[in-house]
Design a protein around this motif. Structure first.
Motif, short mmCIF file in Angstrom:
data_model
loop_
_atom_site.label_atom_id
_atom_site.label_comp_id
_atom_site.label_asym_id
_atom_site.label_seq_id
_atom_site.Cartn_x
_atom_site.Cartn_y
_atom_site.Cartn_z
N UNK A 150 -18.38 -3.34 155.78
CA UNK A 150 -18.00 -3.85 156.95
C UNK A 150 -19.03 -3.01 158.16
N UNK A 151 -20.20 -2.42 158.09
CA UNK A 151 -21.25 -1.78 159.47
C UNK A 151 -21.32 -3.23 160.13
N UNK A 152 -21.35 -3.45 161.03
CA UNK A 152 -22.39 -4.36 162.01
C UNK A 152 -21.82 -5.78 161.93
N UNK A 153 -21.15 -5.95 161.10
CA UNK A 153 -20.24 -7.91 161.18
C UNK A 153 -19.59 -7.97 162.36
N UNK A 154 -19.61 -9.44 162.44
CA UNK A 154 -18.88 -10.43 163.66
C UNK A 154 -17.43 -10.95 162.74
N UNK A 155 -16.12 -10.16 162.87
CA UNK A 155 -15.47 -10.64 162.51
C UNK A 155 -14.83 -11.73 162.99
N UNK A 156 -15.27 -11.79 164.32
CA UNK A 156 -14.66 -13.76 164.39
C UNK A 156 -14.65 -14.61 163.63
N UNK A 157 -13.52 -15.73 163.30
CA UNK A 157 -12.86 -16.21 162.33
C UNK A 157 -13.73 -15.80 161.60
N UNK A 158 -13.45 -15.37 160.97
CA UNK A 158 -14.42 -14.83 159.13
C UNK A 158 -12.90 -14.62 157.80
N UNK A 159 -13.58 -14.61 157.30
CA UNK A 159 -12.90 -14.05 156.32
C UNK A 159 -12.96 -12.72 156.02
N UNK A 160 -13.83 -11.81 156.39
CA UNK A 160 -13.90 -10.63 156.79
C UNK A 160 -12.53 -9.84 157.62
N UNK A 161 -11.70 -10.64 158.28
CA UNK A 161 -11.54 -10.06 159.04
C UNK A 161 -10.28 -9.66 158.22
N UNK A 162 -9.49 -10.33 157.49
CA UNK A 162 -8.05 -9.34 157.16
C UNK A 162 -8.48 -8.02 156.48
N UNK A 163 -10.05 -8.56 155.69
CA UNK A 163 -10.22 -7.00 155.34
C UNK A 163 -10.96 -5.71 156.20
N UNK A 164 -10.98 -6.09 157.34
CA UNK A 164 -11.28 -4.65 158.34
C UNK A 164 -9.93 -4.74 158.40
N UNK A 165 -8.60 -5.32 158.90
CA UNK A 165 -7.43 -4.96 159.08
C UNK A 165 -7.59 -3.75 157.75
N UNK A 166 -6.28 -4.31 156.64
CA UNK A 166 -7.22 -3.56 155.62
C UNK A 166 -7.49 -1.98 155.52
N UNK A 167 -8.76 -2.02 156.17
CA UNK A 167 -9.45 -0.94 156.16
C UNK A 167 -8.73 0.01 157.65
N UNK A 168 -8.44 -0.76 158.33
CA UNK A 168 -7.49 0.07 160.19
C UNK A 168 -6.43 0.68 158.98
N UNK A 169 -5.62 0.01 158.24
CA UNK A 169 -4.48 -0.19 157.97
C UNK A 169 -4.48 1.41 157.29
N UNK A 170 -5.31 1.72 156.06
CA UNK A 170 -5.57 2.45 155.37
C UNK A 170 -6.02 3.86 156.36
N UNK A 171 -6.86 3.84 157.11
CA UNK A 171 -6.95 4.45 158.52
C UNK A 171 -5.72 4.78 158.33
N UNK A 172 -5.03 4.30 159.24
CA UNK A 172 -4.36 4.62 160.36
C UNK A 172 -3.24 5.35 158.82
N UNK A 173 -2.33 4.71 157.85
CA UNK A 173 -1.87 5.00 157.23
C UNK A 173 -1.61 6.52 156.36
N UNK A 174 -2.62 6.79 156.15
CA UNK A 174 -3.26 7.69 154.71
C UNK A 174 -2.75 7.57 153.88
N UNK A 175 -1.98 6.60 153.07
CA UNK A 175 -1.38 6.63 152.36
C UNK A 175 -1.43 4.92 151.61
N UNK A 176 -1.61 5.93 150.14
CA UNK A 176 -2.00 4.78 148.90
C UNK A 176 -0.92 3.76 148.31
#
Length: 92
Positions: free
Chosen positions: A45-71
C-alpha cells in the motif's frame, strides 16, 4: 511484487467473497500475531495511486481495520467463509 495493481486486479477476479479484503482489514486491527508476511502485504500500500484502481477497495479495508481494531467487526463487514487466522495460514 513489481506491480501491486495487477495483484489487486487478480484478487478482484478470483476472490468474489472478498476474503483478501477482509484479511487486510484483519491485519490492520493488530489482533493477529505479527508475521513477516504481514509487513510484505502492508508494504503493497505504500506510494500507490488509488484513483481508479483495483487497490482502492483494499485500501478501504486497511483503513477500516485500523479504525475498528476488531477482527470480529472486519469479519462482519466482509462475508468470507474463512477466518482471519485461516487466511493467515495461506500466506505462511
Amino acid at each position: 511484487v513489481n506491480n501491486p495493481e495487477l495483484l489487486f486486479q487478480s484478487f478482484e477476479q478470483s476472490d468474489p467473497a472478498h476474503c483478501f479484503r477482509r484479511y487486510i482489514c484483519d491485519l490492520e486491527t493488530g489482533e493477529l500475531s505479527e508475521k513477516i508476511s504481514h509487513k510484505a502485504i502492508n508494504n503493497l500500500f505504500l506510494k500507490m495511486d488509488y484513483s481508479k484502481s483495483a487497490s482502492f477497495e483494499y485500501d478501504i479495508a486497511a483503513k477500516l481495520g485500523k479504525k475498528l481494531k476488531s477482527v470480529k467487526e472486519c469479519e462482519e463487514i466482509y462475508d468470507c467463509p474463512l477466518s482471519g487466522e485461516q487466511l493467515d495460514k495461506l500466506f505462511d
